[in-house]
Design a protein around this motif. Sequence first.
Motif, PDB file in Angstrom:
ATOM      1  N   ALA A  72      30.801 -34.544   8.091  1.00  0.00           N
ATOM      2  CA  ALA A  72      30.358 -33.178   8.347  1.00  0.00           C
ATOM      3  C   ALA A  72      28.983 -32.922   7.733  1.00  0.00           C
ATOM      4  CB  ALA A  72      31.376 -32.184   7.793  1.00  0.00           C
ATOM      5  N   ALA A  73      28.754 -33.439   6.536  1.00  0.00           N
ATOM      6  CA  ALA A  73      27.463 -33.248   5.877  1.00  0.00           C
ATOM      7  C   ALA A  73      26.346 -33.939   6.652  1.00  0.00           C
ATOM      8  CB  ALA A  73      27.528 -33.790   4.450  1.00  0.00           C
ATOM      9  N   GLN A  74      26.616 -35.140   7.148  1.00  0.00           N
ATOM     10  CA  GLN A  74      25.595 -35.858   7.908  1.00  0.00           C
ATOM     11  C   GLN A  74      25.284 -35.147   9.218  1.00  0.00           C
ATOM     12  OE1 GLN A  74      26.262 -40.082   8.269  1.00  0.00           O
ATOM     13  NE2 GLN A  74      24.653 -40.350   9.810  1.00  0.00           N
ATOM     14  N   ILE A  75      26.311 -34.644   9.874  1.00  0.00           N
ATOM     15  CA  ILE A  75      26.093 -33.921  11.130  1.00  0.00           C
ATOM     16  C   ILE A  75      25.295 -32.646  10.880  1.00  0.00           C
ATOM     17  CG2 ILE A  75      27.273 -32.582  12.921  1.00  0.00           C
ATOM     18  CD1 ILE A  75      29.472 -34.719  12.875  1.00  0.00           C
ATOM     19  N   SER A  76      25.615 -31.954   9.803  1.00  0.00           N
ATOM     20  CA  SER A  76      24.887 -30.730   9.474  1.00  0.00           C
ATOM     21  C   SER A  76      23.425 -31.023   9.185  1.00  0.00           C
ATOM     22  CB  SER A  76      25.533 -30.049   8.263  1.00  0.00           C
ATOM     23  OG  SER A  76      24.822 -28.887   7.902  1.00  0.00           O
ATOM     24  N   ASN A  77      23.172 -32.100   8.443  1.00  0.00           N
ATOM     25  CA  ASN A  77      21.793 -32.454   8.088  1.00  0.00           C
ATOM     26  C   ASN A  77      20.995 -32.961   9.278  1.00  0.00           C
ATOM     27  OD1 ASN A  77      22.164 -31.802   5.379  1.00  0.00           O
ATOM     28  ND2 ASN A  77      22.840 -33.862   4.834  1.00  0.00           N
ATOM     29  N   ASP A  78      21.624 -33.792  10.115  1.00  0.00           N
ATOM     30  CA  ASP A  78      20.899 -34.454  11.202  1.00  0.00           C
ATOM     31  C   ASP A  78      20.853 -33.638  12.490  1.00  0.00           C
ATOM     32  OD1 ASP A  78      20.666 -36.476   9.383  1.00  0.00           O
ATOM     33  OD2 ASP A  78      22.029 -37.863  10.395  1.00  0.00           O
ATOM     34  N   PHE A  79      21.885 -32.812  12.721  1.00  0.00           N
ATOM     35  CA  PHE A  79      21.980 -32.115  14.004  1.00  0.00           C
ATOM     36  C   PHE A  79      22.102 -30.594  13.869  1.00  0.00           C
ATOM     37  CE2 PHE A  79      23.626 -36.401  14.556  1.00  0.00           C
ATOM     38  CZ  PHE A  79      22.968 -36.837  15.695  1.00  0.00           C
ATOM     39  N   GLY A  80      22.278 -30.120  12.650  1.00  0.00           N
ATOM     40  CA  GLY A  80      22.443 -28.688  12.459  1.00  0.00           C
ATOM     41  C   GLY A  80      23.784 -28.160  12.909  1.00  0.00           C
ATOM     42  N   GLY A  81      24.785 -29.024  12.968  1.00  0.00           N
ATOM     43  CA  GLY A  81      26.117 -28.635  13.422  1.00  0.00           C
ATOM     44  C   GLY A  81      26.358 -29.048  14.860  1.00  0.00           C
ATOM     45  N   VAL A  82      27.489 -28.603  15.413  1.00  0.00           N
ATOM     46  CA  VAL A  82      27.847 -28.942  16.789  1.00  0.00           C
ATOM     47  C   VAL A  82      28.238 -27.681  17.555  1.00  0.00           C
ATOM     48  CG1 VAL A  82      28.608 -31.278  16.206  1.00  0.00           C
ATOM     49  CG2 VAL A  82      30.270 -29.397  16.197  1.00  0.00           C
ATOM     50  N   ASP A  83      28.100 -27.749  18.858  1.00  0.00           N
ATOM     51  CA  ASP A  83      28.554 -26.675  19.745  1.00  0.00           C
ATOM     52  C   ASP A  83      29.945 -26.963  20.300  1.00  0.00           C
ATOM     53  OD1 ASP A  83      25.881 -25.205  19.950  1.00  0.00           O
ATOM     54  OD2 ASP A  83      25.323 -27.219  20.632  1.00  0.00           O
ATOM     55  N   ILE A  84      30.274 -28.251  20.375  1.00  0.00           N
ATOM     56  CA  ILE A  84      31.543 -28.694  20.953  1.00  0.00           C
ATOM     57  C   ILE A  84      32.167 -29.722  20.023  1.00  0.00           C
ATOM     58  CG2 ILE A  84      32.602 -29.928  22.896  1.00  0.00           C
ATOM     59  CD1 ILE A  84      30.133 -28.971  24.567  1.00  0.00           C
ATOM     60  N   LEU A  85      33.428 -29.524  19.680  1.00  0.00           N
ATOM     61  CA  LEU A  85      34.152 -30.472  18.844  1.00  0.00           C
ATOM     62  C   LEU A  85      35.392 -30.939  19.590  1.00  0.00           C
ATOM     63  CD1 LEU A  85      34.941 -31.981  16.273  1.00  0.00           C
ATOM     64  CD2 LEU A  85      35.794 -29.800  15.332  1.00  0.00           C
ATOM     65  N   ILE A  86      35.456 -32.244  19.857  1.00  0.00           N
ATOM     66  CA  ILE A  86      36.610 -32.837  20.534  1.00  0.00           C
ATOM     67  C   ILE A  86      37.402 -33.639  19.504  1.00  0.00           C
ATOM     68  CG2 ILE A  86      37.432 -34.217  22.468  1.00  0.00           C
ATOM     69  CD1 ILE A  86      35.712 -31.879  23.374  1.00  0.00           C
ATOM     70  N   ASN A  87      38.492 -33.069  19.029  1.00  0.00           N
ATOM     71  CA  ASN A  87      39.351 -33.764  18.071  1.00  0.00           C
ATOM     72  C   ASN A  87      40.305 -34.674  18.846  1.00  0.00           C
ATOM     73  OD1 ASN A  87      38.787 -32.813  15.284  1.00  0.00           O
ATOM     74  ND2 ASN A  87      39.185 -30.795  16.180  1.00  0.00           N
ATOM     75  N   ASN A  88      39.809 -35.855  19.157  1.00  0.00           N
ATOM     76  CA  ASN A  88      40.577 -36.806  19.968  1.00  0.00           C
ATOM     77  C   ASN A  88      41.325 -37.828  19.127  1.00  0.00           C
ATOM     78  OD1 ASN A  88      41.155 -38.466  22.493  1.00  0.00           O
ATOM     79  ND2 ASN A  88      39.887 -39.895  21.321  1.00  0.00           N
ATOM     80  N   MET A  89      40.963 -37.969  17.861  1.00  0.00           N
ATOM     81  CA  MET A  89      41.593 -38.985  17.030  1.00  0.00           C
ATOM     82  C   MET A  89      43.106 -38.795  16.978  1.00  0.00           C
ATOM     83  SD  MET A  89      41.004 -39.744  13.004  1.00  0.00           S
ATOM     84  CE  MET A  89      42.197 -40.680  12.066  1.00  0.00           C
ATOM     85  N   GLY A  90      43.832 -39.879  17.119  1.00  0.00           N
ATOM     86  CA  GLY A  90      45.289 -39.846  17.055  1.00  0.00           C
ATOM     87  C   GLY A  90      45.849 -41.222  17.345  1.00  0.00           C
ATOM     88  N   ALA A  91      47.054 -41.464  16.909  1.00  0.00           N
ATOM     89  CA  ALA A  91      47.653 -42.778  17.146  1.00  0.00           C
ATOM     90  C   ALA A  91      49.148 -42.727  16.909  1.00  0.00           C
ATOM     91  CB  ALA A  91      47.025 -43.830  16.226  1.00  0.00           C
ATOM     92  N   ASN A  92      49.864 -43.516  17.694  1.00  0.00           N
ATOM     93  CA  ASN A  92      51.294 -43.716  17.482  1.00  0.00           C
ATOM     94  C   ASN A  92      51.504 -45.181  17.133  1.00  0.00           C
ATOM     95  OD1 ASN A  92      54.070 -43.412  17.397  1.00  0.00           O
ATOM     96  ND2 ASN A  92      54.320 -43.766  19.589  1.00  0.00           N
ATOM     97  N   THR A  93      51.308 -45.489  15.866  1.00  0.00           N
ATOM     98  CA  THR A  93      51.405 -46.875  15.399  1.00  0.00           C
ATOM     99  C   THR A  93      52.575 -47.046  14.439  1.00  0.00           C
ATOM    100  OG1 THR A  93      49.831 -46.385  13.625  1.00  0.00           O
ATOM    101  CG2 THR A  93      48.933 -47.280  15.669  1.00  0.00           C
ATOM    102  N   PHE A  94      53.599 -46.247  14.633  1.00  0.00           N
ATOM    103  CA  PHE A  94      54.703 -46.208  13.690  1.00  0.00           C
ATOM    104  C   PHE A  94      55.933 -46.887  14.289  1.00  0.00           C
ATOM    105  CE2 PHE A  94      52.031 -42.435  13.723  1.00  0.00           C
ATOM    106  CZ  PHE A  94      51.325 -42.679  12.546  1.00  0.00           C
ATOM    107  N   PRO A  95      56.817 -47.430  13.452  1.00  0.00           N
ATOM    108  CA  PRO A  95      57.947 -48.192  13.977  1.00  0.00           C
ATOM    109  C   PRO A  95      58.845 -47.370  14.884  1.00  0.00           C
ATOM    110  CG  PRO A  95      57.711 -48.501  11.602  1.00  0.00           C
ATOM    111  CD  PRO A  95      56.793 -47.379  11.984  1.00  0.00           C
ATOM    112  N   GLY A  96      59.361 -48.012  15.921  1.00  0.00           N
ATOM    113  CA  GLY A  96      60.369 -47.380  16.752  1.00  0.00           C
ATOM    114  C   GLY A  96      61.744 -47.593  16.139  1.00  0.00           C
ATOM    115  N   GLY A  97      62.739 -46.954  16.730  1.00  0.00           N
ATOM    116  CA  GLY A  97      64.100 -47.182  16.258  1.00  0.00           C
ATOM    117  C   GLY A  97      64.752 -45.982  15.617  1.00  0.00           C
ATOM    118  N   GLY A  98      64.037 -44.863  15.522  1.00  0.00           N
ATOM    119  CA  GLY A  98      64.660 -43.656  14.984  1.00  0.00           C
ATOM    120  C   GLY A  98      64.421 -43.424  13.511  1.00  0.00           C
TER     121      GLY A  98
END
Length: 265
Positions: A72-98
């Motif tokens: 966030a600090a780098q984005i603020s310094n280099d770009f002055g913030g953002v107009d659009i934020l896409i929070n796409n990070m996610g993963a299902n890497t956890f064991p199956g089986g309940g």
Amino acid sequence: MNDQQDQVKGLKGKTALVTGGTKGIGKAITTRLLAAGATVIVTARNEPDEQHPPYHFIAADLSQPDEVAKLAAQISNDFGGVDILINNMGANTFPGGGFTTLTDEHWYKALEINLLSSVRLDRALLPAMLEKKSGVIIHISSTSGQFPIWESTMAYSAAKSALNSYSKSLADEAGPQGVRVITVSPGLNKTEAMSAFLTELAKQAGITLEEMTQKLFDRVGGVPLGRMAEPEETAELVYFLVSPKASYISGANYFIDGGNFPVVK
């Protein structure tokens, strides 16, 4: 403005951040926003495959609070913030089986990756949007958030369900101040992560990848359109939602699942 001009200029002058933007749905979203004229920043843990990508890349592990702060600090310094934020990070890497296969560590990790990474990044970047009284935040969730499969997505589904609730709350808070917050819940998408997920499940079950894929389709009640989505199809929806044409849309959760969801949403 015709469709061709819209594709090139619809987001001209806007700066967007896409998390997890080097692969799968995130990569497709990045490509679509670039085509619409946006300046795009991409963050992920690993360097992109391209030698000279058309976007600005910043390496970060968003499951770590200090890494979010540095980003966030780098984005603020280099770009002055953002107009659009896409929070796409996610993963299902956890064991199956309940529930018996999931430890506290698995649960904490599921929440860090699929919920808290977005919460922290919103907390870091939203204030600048509120100051400008404009901006769009998209949380990429999953149909699993409302359709959990106990044998394979228990922790992931719980985390995505929490993300859905948080996203709606944030929309209610930020909307009066000019910032739109929207959730997009993809169903089955033809990505590398989905292929790896199905391959591991097939290995555990001792069946072929094709058999496991059909088993998953059957488990979710079938997909009326008869196929998984291409990531570009999900990206097209995201583009529309961040564009000026969607200026009255906030607080909604859009399911893009080929008609799979078995109830009226």
